[in-house]
Write an enzyme that holds these catalytic residues in place. Structure first.
Site, PDB file in Angstrom:
ATOM      1  N   GLY A  63      70.416  50.661 -86.315  1.00  0.00           N
ATOM      2  CA  GLY A  63      69.929  49.447 -86.942  1.00  0.00           C
ATOM      3  C   GLY A  63      68.459  49.249 -86.652  1.00  0.00           C
ATOM      4  N   GLN A  64      67.931  50.172 -85.852  1.00  0.00           N
ATOM      5  CA  GLN A  64      66.542  49.985 -85.423  1.00  0.00           C
ATOM      6  C   GLN A  64      65.588  50.068 -86.606  1.00  0.00           C
ATOM      7  OE1 GLN A  64      68.663  52.471 -84.800  1.00  0.00           O
ATOM      8  NE2 GLN A  64      68.069  53.552 -82.946  1.00  0.00           N
ATOM      9  N   LYS A  65      64.608  49.224 -86.570  1.00  0.00           N
ATOM     10  CA  LYS A  65      63.631  49.183 -87.663  1.00  0.00           C
ATOM     11  C   LYS A  65      62.943  50.536 -87.841  1.00  0.00           C
ATOM     12  CE  LYS A  65      62.252  44.434 -88.450  1.00  0.00           C
ATOM     13  NZ  LYS A  65      62.687  43.604 -87.308  1.00  0.00           N
TER      14      LYS A  65
END
Ligand code: G3D
Length: 173
Positions: A63-65
């Protein structure tokens, strides 16, 4: 991972905020088959056998940008999106709702069915699927095939059923 099989195994993308339980889920489902991809890709991928004839290839794209630009490479071929949410974390529901909306706005995912997994149902303070559904604004996705199910990745509860439903959603679409 057999080559012939992976070619016919629908691609499923697992997403959700950090700490939602994605790696725990994968570890449970894909016994001994979770592979760390190269650091440049940084995704876990594995094969999930539902029965002798049916398997799904599940990508945990995190989910990390910083990883978002990479999603594109996988979304192309994605047959279903599984969005994992920590149903005990009321404080982050809004953030999860925004993350889900953003990812569903991707052109590549326009026709793709959605399965929301309300994870951590083993915790006493977890929200019901009805509450989670409202918090994530799921009824607003009226032109998309979606479902929500509760599970506990930690205890291995509800996972098999959830992915059987994912497979059904894929077949229907
Ligand atoms: P992520 O991969 O989405 O970032 P993780 O999330 O799989 O790393 O899980 C984050 C934390 O939540 C972990 O705890 C993990 O054990 C816990 N967790 C995952 N699924 C469940 C669940 O179904 N029930 C409960 N009670 N906990 C769960 P730690 O303490 O290792 O950070």
């Amino acid at each position: 991972m057999g080559q012939g099989r992976s070619a016919s195994s629908p691609q499923v993308i697992l997403m959700g905020l950090d700490s939602a339980g994605k790696s725990t889920l994968l570890a449970h489902m894909l016994t001994g088959q979770v592979m760390e991809t190269s650091p440049t890709i940084g995704f876990n991928v594995g094969m999930l056998e539902l029965d002798k004839k049916t398997s799904l290839t599940v990508w945990d794209v995190g989910g990390q940008k910083s990883m978002r630009p990479n999603w594109k490479y996988y979304l192309d071929d994605c047959k279903a999106l599984v969005f994992v949410v920590d149903s005990s974390d009321r404080a982050r529901m809004q953030e999860a709702q925004k993350a889900l909306r953003r990812v569903l706005s991707d052109e590549n995912l326009r026709e793709v069915p959605l399965m929301v997994l309300a994870n951590k149902k083993d915790l006493p303070n977890s929200m019901t699927i009805r509450e989670v559904s409202t918090q994530l604004d799921l009824p607003s996705y009226s032109d998309r095939r979606w479902e929500i199910q509760a599970c506990s990745a930690l205890r291995g509860l509800g996972l098999q059923q959830a992915f059987m439903s994912v497979n059904k959603l894929i077949k229907k679409s």
